[in-house]
Enzyme design. Structure first.
Site, mmCIF file in Angstrom:
data_model
loop_
_atom_site.group_PDB
_atom_site.id
_atom_site.type_symbol
_atom_site.label_atom_id
_atom_site.label_comp_id
_atom_site.label_asym_id
_atom_site.label_seq_id
_atom_site.Cartn_x
_atom_site.Cartn_y
_atom_site.Cartn_z
ATOM 1 N N HIS A 54 -13.042 33.646 38.527
ATOM 2 C CA HIS A 54 -12.647 34.916 38.863
ATOM 3 C C HIS A 54 -11.691 35.123 37.984
ATOM 4 O O HIS A 54 -11.113 34.708 37.110
ATOM 5 C CB HIS A 54 -12.493 35.142 40.498
ATOM 6 N N HIS A 56 -8.469 36.195 38.342
ATOM 7 C CA HIS A 56 -7.034 36.231 38.517
ATOM 8 C C HIS A 56 -6.458 35.409 37.394
ATOM 9 O O HIS A 56 -7.098 34.390 36.621
ATOM 10 C CB HIS A 56 -6.742 35.360 39.836
ATOM 11 N N ASP A 58 -4.368 32.947 36.934
ATOM 12 C CA ASP A 58 -4.237 31.546 36.846
ATOM 13 C C ASP A 58 -5.691 30.928 36.594
ATOM 14 O O ASP A 58 -5.726 29.757 36.495
ATOM 15 C CB ASP A 58 -3.524 31.009 38.109
ATOM 16 N N HIS A 59 -6.450 31.699 36.592
ATOM 17 C CA HIS A 59 -7.762 31.180 36.301
ATOM 18 C C HIS A 59 -8.647 31.777 34.840
ATOM 19 O O HIS A 59 -9.417 30.923 34.375
ATOM 20 C CB HIS A 59 -9.024 31.470 37.397
ATOM 21 N N HIS A 110 -12.944 36.155 47.817
ATOM 22 C CA HIS A 110 -11.614 36.072 47.444
ATOM 23 C C HIS A 110 -11.585 37.009 46.450
ATOM 24 O O HIS A 110 -10.264 37.847 46.418
ATOM 25 C CB HIS A 110 -11.344 34.664 46.996
ATOM 26 N N ASP A 134 -12.040 29.661 43.772
ATOM 27 C CA ASP A 134 -11.120 29.725 44.922
ATOM 28 C C ASP A 134 -12.016 30.265 46.061
ATOM 29 O O ASP A 134 -11.480 31.085 46.893
ATOM 30 C CB ASP A 134 -10.163 30.868 44.715
ATOM 31 N N HIS A 173 -8.021 24.691 43.354
ATOM 32 C CA HIS A 173 -6.454 24.357 43.369
ATOM 33 C C HIS A 173 -6.520 22.985 43.995
ATOM 34 O O HIS A 173 -7.208 22.884 44.734
ATOM 35 C CB HIS A 173 -5.798 25.414 44.357
#
Length: 282
Positions: A54, A56, A58-59, A110, A134, A173
């Site tokens: 996805h 975001h 941090d990905h 998400h 996530d 995570h």
């Protein structure tokens, strides 16, 4: 098929999946290019593609830099917000990287464009792998930022929950201890939760990852996959699976939520009047 688990940022995982016969590799959620490049050099492999679950940061934040470093690098995902995206994939689409087979599994909730990746090698004794981003965590599930409980129910029961039980779960995570503390609150008598939590705490103390789990294990201790179990329904006060899930997620969101405390240095500065000149109206 070899999976390198790479810990990055505060609690994120990115992965490098290696075809051991060709030494070609595919990255999943390439958030930190420098760290990924270290592993690529150490393993002596060639990066062929990035699979992003996805958008975001941090990905996906490493995509642009890696695309510049590796001209022609293919970047797969289901959301146009993913940086450097070259191939937009759809639910059920299959990809091939050498001997590695990938099935794309669309799991919106998400984020509205979340994609999980199910990987295997034909004629291999190794268990298949699920890169769940996530959507599904060890002992938990993702927050419903851009979707609904109905969508997550479909994701967990009809899409991910129907994969082979020996599937290894590689999530986005490291939040296993916290997830299982909540699971223990939901099912205080569940021995599988107690055992997994004790194990996860030990791993955490040793600064070791708790991934992968297996789908079979998740059904024993993950409350979000146990929606029809009597103790889980009793905890939520609901019996309809979607309502059980909705209530569970709400309870998890508020589980031991840390209270925001003012920064002590800032409080001292106020006490000493150091901010006065900035706060006076001109």
């Amino acid at each position: 098929m070899k999976v390198k688990v790479i810990s990055v940022l505060e609690d994120n995982y990115m992965y490098l999946v290696i075809d051991e016969s060709t030494r070609d590799a595919v990255a999943v959620d390439a958030a930190v290019p420098k760290r990924l490049l270290e592993i690529i050099r150490k393993e002596d492999v060639v990066l062929k593609a990035i699979l992003t679950t996805h958008h975001h940061w941090d990905h996906a934040r490493g995509n642009e830099e890696l695309a510049q470093l590796f001209p022609g690098l293919r970047v797969f995902g289901a959301d146009e917000r993913i940086g450097a995206l070259t191939h937009r994939v759809t639910h059920g689409q299959e990809l091939t990287f050498g001997a590695i087979r990938v099935r794309c599994l669309f799991t919106p909730c998400h984020t509205s464009g979340h994609m999980c990746y199910f990987m295997w090698e034909d004629d291999s004794p190794d268990a298949p792998a699920l890169f769940s981003g996530d959507t599904l965590f060890v002992g938990g599930c993702g927050q419903f930022f851009e979707g609904t409980a109905e969508q997550m129910l479909t994701n967990l029961t009809q899409i991910l929950g129907t994969l082979p039980k020996d599937t290894k779960v590689f999530c986005g995570h490291e939040c296993t201890v916290r997830n299982l503390k909540f699971a223990l609150k939901v099912e205080p008598e569940n021995e599988a939760v107690k055992e997994k939590l004790a194990w996860a705490r030990q791993r955490d103390d040793q600064d070791l990852p708790t991934v992968p789990s297996t789908l079979q294990e998740e059904f024993l201790y993950n409350p979000f996959l146990r929606l029809t179990e009597e103790p889980v329904q009793r905890f939520t006060g609901r019996t309809e699976p979607v309502e059980v899930l909705r209530t569970l997620r709400s309870q998890r969101d508020n589980f031991k939520k840390p209270k925001e405390r003012p920064n002590p240095q800032a409080m001292l500065a106020f006490d000493w009047g150091l901010f006065g000149p900035f706060l006076e109206k001109k």
